[in-house]
Structures are given as structure tokens and as C-alpha cells.
Design a protein around this motif. Structure first.
Motif, PDB file in Angstrom:
ATOM      1  N   GLU A  44       0.826  -1.206   0.000  1.00 60.28           N
ATOM      2  CA  GLU A  44       0.000   0.000   0.000  1.00 60.28           C
ATOM      3  C   GLU A  44       0.861   1.257   0.000  1.00 60.28           C
ATOM      4  N   MET A  45       1.926   1.245   0.812  1.00 63.09           N
ATOM      5  CA  MET A  45       2.806   2.400   0.888  1.00 63.09           C
ATOM      6  C   MET A  45       3.497   2.670  -0.446  1.00 63.09           C
ATOM      7  N   MET A  46       3.943   1.606  -1.096  1.00 63.34           N
ATOM      8  CA  MET A  46       4.700   1.766  -2.332  1.00 63.34           C
ATOM      9  C   MET A  46       3.821   2.046  -3.548  1.00 63.34           C
ATOM     10  N   GLY A  47       2.574   1.602  -3.500  1.00 65.09           N
ATOM     11  CA  GLY A  47       1.668   1.871  -4.607  1.00 65.09           C
ATOM     12  C   GLY A  47       2.221   1.359  -5.928  1.00 65.09           C
ATOM     13  N   ASP A  48       2.214   2.207  -6.938  1.00 65.42           N
ATOM     14  CA  ASP A  48       2.699   1.792  -8.260  1.00 65.42           C
ATOM     15  C   ASP A  48       4.192   1.473  -8.238  1.00 65.42           C
ATOM     16  N   ALA A  49       4.935   2.044  -7.259  1.00 59.46           N
ATOM     17  CA  ALA A  49       6.376   1.795  -7.187  1.00 59.46           C
ATOM     18  C   ALA A  49       6.682   0.365  -6.798  1.00 59.46           C
ATOM     19  N   ALA A  50       5.731  -0.341  -6.197  1.00 65.20           N
ATOM     20  CA  ALA A  50       5.966  -1.723  -5.830  1.00 65.20           C
ATOM     21  C   ALA A  50       5.663  -2.656  -6.980  1.00 65.20           C
TER      22      ALA A  50
END
Length: 377
Positions: free
Chosen positions: A371-377
Motif C-alpha cells: 500500500e505504501m509503495m503503490g505503483d512503485a511496488a
């Protein structure tokens, strides 16, 4: 068989251990010769010896195989993948984590200070360097960094263009608050690109006043000899600067203005989190009559619940923190290869999570990170 198994693990805190020759290679020509040697703090006296041992081990296949058999044991430069990106990829296999944020350890010492040209040139070099280190394996996520100042937004954009997946900012402000309109473009850019900001131990300077160590007692040494050089009274104050930063972000309306902005508070503990949530709500209620900006659509604590995650220390009662703050706020981390993460962080965390249900555990070990990373994950 990997150390971590049986579920998905996302690691919100790891580090690389820099070598003196590493950073200058990524600096622009006008800055390269001005990059300072690494300042290694308490590790300085033994660092050269440890680095020599690590390089010798890397050339010895038998010694490497032996290390791989217990990957969580060796720490610092002696750890597998401490400074070699190909080895780091192998270390991820053996640790068993599917995503890992990677922070620097000592590189900031090579350019921080009052020389603005060196500061910004060193910042750009470090962001290039850490992005390159992480480029060998999609599981590695480079954490770029920017100081506060006139070029904050520009250097953050350059870091993202270099493929950094998160941006570390100092929890201690420069001349202006991080909530000042001059920095709104930074928060807007991170929100738009789906990239979280990070706060990390060391980014707020020493929260403890130096005078408290002038106590007539024998000087103490660092707890474990790690990169942050934490002592007992430092530990008692670690949370104070991120608390102040986050309170200002909430009370000045940044999380309301940028509702999809996300952040992580890394290696600064989480034991204070239940009190912080309650204190924010009391503050909002107490001062809203004289400070109209506090009349926000949400309770102050709900902004943190919605947008910020925290890594507890391995010696903190994770089950109790979840019970008193909610399952959506905590992140698993190893601090690999720093010794503060211990040889068995999962065992330490699990020892306090006997009453935590499986859904909350899934959140702690992976979902909150995603959830924290969003698209970056």
C-alpha cells in the motif's frame, strides 16, 4: 532453504555498505574530485580491515558458500551483498524477501555541509549510485534522498528519473517548514508519480541535547556498532523529530491537500505511535478555535492511518502496538545488513504477536508495504 518462508515478505529497511571509491564514480566531473572520503564514525577504526576481509571472502568460493548457509549471521561489510549488487540479489534469495528498500549508510558524510555545490552535486551522485546498485534486481528498490533547499524539487525529480523508488527527506527542516508552499511541488510530484517519501533515523540530527551526555560517567559505546551509533538516551529521543515532522504535515493540511501522498517512518521505532495518534486528535480539538486550519475534514489521526506507515524495532511489542494503533500502520523490516536488525528479526517480532490474527500479520509482513509503495511496488 530461505530464512523467511511461509508467506510473502516485503522488507522496508535495508542498507548498502559503501566503499570509499564507490560514490565518486557517479559524480559529475566538476564535483568528482571534491567528494570527501567516507566518515565511518565508530566503524572507522576497523572498517579497512573488515572491507579487506569481505573482499577476500568474495574471492573464496568455499567461504561464500559457508556464508550463504547462514545469511543472517554476518553483518556490515562482511554480509553477503553488503556492497556487491550481484551478491545482494543472491542474498535476497537466501533471506526470502520479495521486495526490499535500500538506503545508504555512510555516503552522506562525503558531501553534507555548508558547501552548496558539493551538497547538491553529491546528492545527485548518490541518487545515481544507489539506483544503479538496485538496477540488477527488480526486488531492490532504491531510496533516493534530497536535502531541504532551493533545489529540493529538482533533485527529487532527477532521482525519480534515475529510477529511485522512494525519496528520503530530513525530518528536521531547513530554513522553511516542509509544509511551506515552496515544497508543495515536491509533494504533488510524489503523489502524481505514486512514490512515497521516507523518514529515517539520522535524518533529524541528534534529537538528544549533547549536554545530557556530559554527566560525569564513563562514555558509553554504541549499542551494536551499527551505522547509526545509537545509545540508550538516543533511543529515548529517536521518535521526537519524526513526530514533529508528521504533526506539522497533518496540522498544516499537507495530507489533506495531497490525499494520495504516502510515506514511511523507517528505523525510528513505533512504540510511540498509539500516543502520537491520540495526541494529534487532542491537539486538533484543543486548538481548532484559535487555529482555523485545524478544522480539517478528517480527524488528525486519520491522516496518518491513511497515508503513513512505521517500522517497529525488533525489541518492541508489535502485537501491543497493533492492538492500540490498528493493523494498517506497521511494516516488517530486517535492517540488513546492519546489526540493529538482529540475526532473527522474524523471531523477535513473532514473539510479541501471539494474539495477532492472520490478516493483521499479512498486513505487517507485506500488504502495508504494498500500500505504501503503490505503483512503485
Amino acid at each position: 532453504m530461505p530464512y523467511a518462508q511461509g508467506r510473502t515478505f516485503y522488507d522496508a529497511d535495508s542498507h548498502l555498505m559503501e566503499l570509499s571509491e564507490w560514490l565518486p564514480k557517479y559524480a559529475d566531473p566538476g564535483i568528482r574530485e571534491r567528494i570527501r572520503p567516507l566518515y565511518l564514525g565508530g566503524a572507522g577504526a576497523k572498517a579497512a580491515e573488515l572491507i579487506a576481509q569481505a573482499k577476500a571472502r568474495a574471492a573464496d568460493r568455499g567461504a561464500t558458500v559457508k556464508l550463504e548457509e547462514n545469511v543472517m549471521t554476518a553483518k556490515g561489510w562482511l554480509a553477503l551483498g553488503a556492497f556487491d549488487p550481484a551478491e545482494r540479489s543472491r542474498a535476497l534469495d537466501l533471506i526470502g524477501v520479495d521486495r526490499q528498500l535500500v538506503f545508504p549508510t555512510f555516503a552522506f558524510s562525503q558531501f553534507l555541509g555548508g558547501d552548496a555545490e558539493l551538497l547538491w552535486g553529491g546528492t545527485r551522485a548518490l541518487n545515481r549510485a544507489i539506483a544503479d546498485f538496485c538496477s540488477v534486481d527488480r526486488r531492490l528498490i532504491a531510496v533516493g534522498s534530497v536535502p531541504w533547499g532551493e533545489r529540493t524539487c529538482a533533485e527529487a525529480e532527477a532521482a525519480l528519473d534515475a529510477r529511485c523508488g522512494a525519496i528520503l527527506v530530513n525530518s528536521m527542516p531547513g530554513a522553511k517548514s516542509p509544509t511551506h508552499p515552496d515544497f508543495h511541488p515536491l509533494w504533488a510530484m510524489l503523489q502524481e508519480r505514486g512514490i512515497p517519501f521516507m523518514l529515517h533515523i539520522g535524518g533529524g540530527g541528534r534529537a538528544l541535547r549533547r549536554a545530557f551526555n556530559q554527566n560525569g560517567l564513563k562514555p558509553t559505546t554504541d549499542w551494536l556498532g551499527g551505522g547509526e551509533n545509537v545509545r540508550s538516551k538516543d533511543y529515548m529521543a529517536i521518535h521526537q523529530t519524526p513526530e514533529q515532522f508528521l504533526a506539522c504535515m497533518v496540522l498544516d493540511g499537507i495530507f489533506e491537500k495531497f490525499p494520495k501522498l504516502r510515506g514511511g517512518v523507517i528505523e525510528q521505532g513505533a512504540l510511540y505511535l498509539p500516543a502520537l495518534l491520540r495526541r494529534l486528535d487532542i491537539c486538533q480539538q484543543s486548538f481548532r478555535k484559535t487555529e482555523p486550519a485545524l478544522n480539517l475534514p478528517l480527524k488528525a489521526s486519520d491522516y496518518l492511518r491513511r497515508q503513513v506507515k512505521f517500522t517497529p524495532f525488533p525489541n518492541e511489542p508489535v502485537g501491543w502496538i497493533i492492538e492500540n494503533s490498528g493493523p494498517e500502520m506497521l511494516l516488517f523490516s530486517t535492517d540488513y545488513p546492519h546489526p540493529e536488525g538482529t540475526k532473527d528479526p522474524i523471531g523477535r517480532f513473532e514473539a510479541t504477536m501471539g494474539q495477532v490474527n492472520e490478516q493483521a500479520k499479512e498486513r505487517f509482513y507485506s500488504r502495508n508495504f504494498a500500500e505504501m509503495m503503490g505503483d512503485a511496488a
